[in-house]
Each structure stands twice: as C-alpha cells, then as structure tokens.
Design a protein around this motif. Sequence first.
Motif, short mmCIF file in Angstrom:
data_model
loop_
_atom_site.label_atom_id
_atom_site.label_comp_id
_atom_site.label_asym_id
_atom_site.label_seq_id
_atom_site.Cartn_x
_atom_site.Cartn_y
_atom_site.Cartn_z
N LEU A 75 1.00 -1.22 -0.15
CA LEU A 75 -0.14 -0.02 -0.11
C LEU A 75 0.83 1.30 0.28
O LEU A 75 0.63 2.31 -0.73
CB LEU A 75 -0.77 0.04 1.13
N LEU A 76 1.92 1.26 0.72
CA LEU A 76 2.87 2.31 0.82
C LEU A 76 3.76 2.77 -0.47
O LEU A 76 3.80 3.85 -0.93
CB LEU A 76 3.92 2.24 1.83
N LEU A 107 0.99 3.83 -3.05
CA LEU A 107 0.58 5.16 -2.60
C LEU A 107 1.86 6.29 -3.07
O LEU A 107 1.81 7.26 -3.65
CB LEU A 107 0.61 5.47 -1.15
N SER A 108 3.13 5.97 -2.91
CA SER A 108 4.18 6.53 -3.45
C SER A 108 4.31 6.44 -4.79
O SER A 108 4.45 7.60 -5.53
CB SER A 108 5.43 5.91 -3.01
N VAL A 141 1.63 9.09 -5.81
CA VAL A 141 1.99 10.53 -5.83
C VAL A 141 2.91 10.91 -6.70
O VAL A 141 3.01 12.02 -7.12
CB VAL A 141 2.38 10.56 -4.29
N THR A 159 -3.14 6.12 -6.21
CA THR A 159 -3.21 7.06 -5.01
C THR A 159 -4.41 6.64 -4.28
O THR A 159 -4.73 6.36 -2.90
CB THR A 159 -3.16 8.26 -5.30
N THR A 160 -5.67 6.56 -5.18
CA THR A 160 -6.98 6.43 -4.62
C THR A 160 -7.02 4.92 -3.81
O THR A 160 -7.66 4.97 -2.85
CB THR A 160 -8.01 6.63 -5.77
N SER A 179 -4.70 2.78 -2.91
CA SER A 179 -3.78 2.51 -1.85
C SER A 179 -4.13 3.63 -0.47
O SER A 179 -4.28 3.23 0.54
CB SER A 179 -2.38 3.08 -1.81
N GLY A 180 -4.78 4.74 -0.85
CA GLY A 180 -5.23 5.63 0.16
C GLY A 180 -6.37 5.31 0.82
O GLY A 180 -6.70 5.39 1.96
N SER A 181 -7.25 4.72 0.17
CA SER A 181 -8.54 3.90 0.55
C SER A 181 -8.24 2.91 1.50
O SER A 181 -9.09 2.85 2.43
CB SER A 181 -9.53 3.72 -0.60
#
Length: 611
Positions: free
Chosen positions: A125-126, A129-130, A133, A163-164, A166-168
Amino acid sequence: MQQEAAQREREELQHVQWRPRAVSGWGVPQLLWYLVFLQPIITEVHLRRRNVQFLFIRFSAWQYEGTDKLWAGLVTTLCEGIRHHYGALPFSVYSVLGNKPATRQDCCQSEWHCRRRVCLGLLGLLAALSLGVGLLYLSLGGHALGHGSPNGSLLKAFGGAATTLSGSGLLMAVYSVGKHLLVSQRKKIERLVSREKFGSQLGFMCEVKKEVELLTDFLCFLEVYQRRRLRVVLEVTGLDTCYPDRVVGLLNAINTLLSDSHAPFIFILVVDPSILAACLESAGNMKGTADNGYLFLNRTVTLPFSVPIMGRRTKLQFLHDAVQSRDDLLYREITRKPWLPGDARGESAQLLAVQTQTQAGAERGQSRIDAEAARRIQEALFCLHDERDCLYEYVPDNVVSMRRIVNTVPITVRLLQQQQQGDFGGPTPRQAVAWVVLANQWPCRLSWALQCLEDRQQTGGAPEGRARLWDVFRDNSRELHTMTKALQNVLDLDGDPELFERFLGADFPFTVAEAQSLLRCTVNLDHSIRRRMGLIRAVSALKPPSPPKSPARDAPHAAHRTNSTSRAPPSGRAAGQASEGHHAGDLTHRGKLWPVACALFRPGQSSPGGP
C-alpha cells in the motif's frame, strides 16, 4: 490475592533475566507495534510461568435488575472493565488488525512471529501510494511546464488510480480503528438488547459470543506480551436481591463464560446460599435441573467459601467503627421561627415582651436536656463495643445489622428520656441498648412474650411488675410450638434460641415493668407480628358450640329416670339413695340428665319395693 500475586512476581524474577513489559505510559507505542506486526506464540516457557496479575471488576446485579436480561449486563460490565483498564486504543487496534495467538508443538523458544502478510500488504500500500503520488507529480509538473501530451494524461490517470486505491485501504483501516474507539463493545451489546424482540433475532447470541471470544483473545495476547498470566476476577454482588429468573440467567451466563477451559475468568459470588438455592428451586425454567438448589450449586461452584465467625476483637472493631461513623451523636439544637399571618402580627406584638422573658429560661432548660441526651446516647453506644461487657456477644456478625442497631439506639434513648421526663429511675442506657439488640435479634420470640403479657393483662391475670419476662415466655412456649407452621416466616427472623434463653434468663433479666416501659419507646420491632400472633391465638381459643338436644328425644329418658328413682333402695343405702333420687327427679323436671342418676342401680338389680 494481591499479596499472592506480588510474592509470585518476586519469586519469578529471581530465576529469569527478563522483566514484564508495561502496557501504559511509554509502553503504549511498543504495544501498538506488537499488535500490528507481530503474532504471539504460546510456548512451553509461557505455560510454565507462575507470576500472575489479577484484574478486579465489580458487578452489582441489583443495578441491572430492571433489565430483561441480567446476563447482558454482566457481559457489558466485563467488556467495559477490560477496556477501561488497558485503554481504548490498544483494544480497538487489536479488534481491527490483531491476530489470535498461535500454538507451536516444536521446541522453539521464540514467542513472537512476524506477520509477513501484514508487512507485505502495508509495504504494497505504501509503495502504491508513493508510486501514485509520484505519477501525479510528474503529470502535474509536465502540464505546468507547458509540455502537455497524451502520455501526461495517462500518467495522471494511473497516478490517481494508485493513490486512490492505496489511500482508501489505509483510510479504511484508520476508519475501523476510529469506529471501535467511539463505539465500544458495551454500546454494541446494549444496542442489540434495546431492540424489540432481540432474543428471537437470528445470530444475536452468536454476536455476543464473538465479542467475548475477541475479549479472551486480547487477554491471551497481553499475557504473552506482559510475560505474566492474567486473570479477570468478577465480584458478583446483590444477586440475592434479584428475581429467580434473572438469577438463573446470570448463572447460565457465568457457566457459558467458564465453559472454555482456557478462559481467564474467575467469578466470586457474594451471596447467601440459602436464598440462591431457593431462587433456583422456584425458577420455572429449572424444573428437573435444579430441583435441589444446593446440588446445583455444588455442580457449579468450584471453591465454596463461607466467611468464618467474626472474632472478638474484629467484632469490637466493627462496632467501634459503626459508632464513630455517626455524625449526629450530639443533639443538634434546631431553632424554629414561628410563621404568623398578617392579621395576627398586631396581637403577637403584645405578647412579644412576655415571650422574650421566658425564652431565655426555656433555652437553658432545653440545653440541659440535650446535654443529658447526648451523655446517655454515648453511654449506651459505648456498651456495644465495651470488651468488659457481654452485650457485644449477642450482636450478629453482619455489618448491616450492626449499623441498624447503632442507628436505632439514639432514637430509643431519646424517646426513653422523653418518657421519663426528668425521672431517671427507669431503665438505664445499658438496658435500652440491650432491648434494641433483643428486638433486632429475636423479634418473633419477643413479640410472643409481649403478646402473652398483653392477653393476661386484658383477662385480669397480669403478673407482677417484678416478674421476669423470661418466665412469661417459658410458661407459654408450648403454645408457640403449636403455631410454628403458621409463624414459620416470622420464626426465621430469630437468632439462636439458646442465646435468647441466656440473654433473658441470665445476662439481661428484664422484668415485666421494664418491658412495658421500654415497649413504649421501641422503634425496631414490627408490631404487625404481635397483631398476627394475637389473631392466631384468638382463633385457636374458639371452641365449636355443642349441638342442641331435641325435646322429643329427652322425654323418654326423663320418664325412665323418674320410674327408676321411685323404686325402693336396698337396705343400708336407703337414705343416701333416696336423696340422690330426689335430686335427680328435680333435675329431670328441668329437662337435664346427669350421669350420677344412671349409677343408682346395676343391670339386673331388682327393687324390693316393686315396680
């Protein structure tokens, strides 16, 4: 239990190098790290640990008496107590991300296992997300420099999607932890209970069972983390004040929680076994299972413990504490200002001068009465916890009864002082407090003696004032024995009958005059008991009337009696028999038959004078 836990902790730390981990203060971040990334392993080393920590939770059944399901209150109290002791955040994190402790059969001594799936999932997930981004940054940076192209739009789409997603995922985990922080297990169960017909809902008991299992697994996790055994001790009080069905439901809940052999729960039932057995026997849903309540308790309770009889020093200390806890031993003067209507103020002004003169004298007299009352109250209460006096031996070991006696003594002494009106030749303060103890310990036997005394006074055969009250009771004790069935509930209120005999017969031989004087200021004796005894005694004294005799049946017997008495008697008894026959004939004319007339002649005996 706390002393035993501390001693075991010291003994355990002498043989090992490790120390227990803290779960509060600066130990919370480390605990959260273990909760998320590590899984506990139950090893042989952990099973051999003897150090233990007890967590005490009090449950008053009386507070949840109004609920339909008393066991639901027990479960909610258990969940809330553990949540309050260890904090809401660790338990919420374990509810979302925690894992059940595992058991290994090999000889591995490691108590923790890395949760690779959680680590890989979090790293993924990180990374996503990275990556998202970064792609968004590249696409937005190229668009700002004026190099707009289809590749920039593609990067923007892929970056937004990564991003969506992983962030969710991270937000869902945070949302779940926050939800458990705000909505506790207690609120969940209370919400289910508050619904209509919750008992018929499919899966209701399954949900409650899941919450309890989650709680048990959390405690097992903390055992491995703290390097000590954990036991949750629930002190259940007030169970003997609930309805029988509620008592049965709570006992079933306790048996359900203890059904697991590894459950870290210890239940202490502070209850009167006789009341609990009666509740089990009278419950409708326990027919055939608990016909004998004591046998059911023997199958449920694993350590029966009856509080030993209180020693002399302990009882005196409890009595002293009960006396010292009162804050109104000294009589507080209450000044009352009379309220007068407007029309009467003119007339009262004329009498104001006279009242002012007499007010000073009345205040001085009242202060002397108050001082004397305070002195007599203190003297009476001192007799309760005086080790040189035998009165404390008759006070029960129950603290509630001690306070009841202590609270009654000042009222009785003040009423007795008001009754005497300055004449202190009546009962002493020691006799007053002894009378309070007598009425508190043996209300049935005392009421019976007083009722018999009252009945004898009403019939005109009252004993002398110097006669002992014990003699009145002893003379009528056989009659009381015949009424045991009608007065069974009242007789159960009495204490030891041998102590009653020693109390009235030797230590405190109250006379009839003293009993009558103290009865007028007695407030802790239920007078309805005497009224009930008087009614039963009056009904038992009634005798059914004899049936009336028919005149037609009496006429032949009267004629036969007359003929028999007219015969001449034998020699030697002529005068006596003639007089008896004459008397019998007179009674026959009055319509009465006496057995003495039938004994004049024997069967077959003939009269010398003919028929």
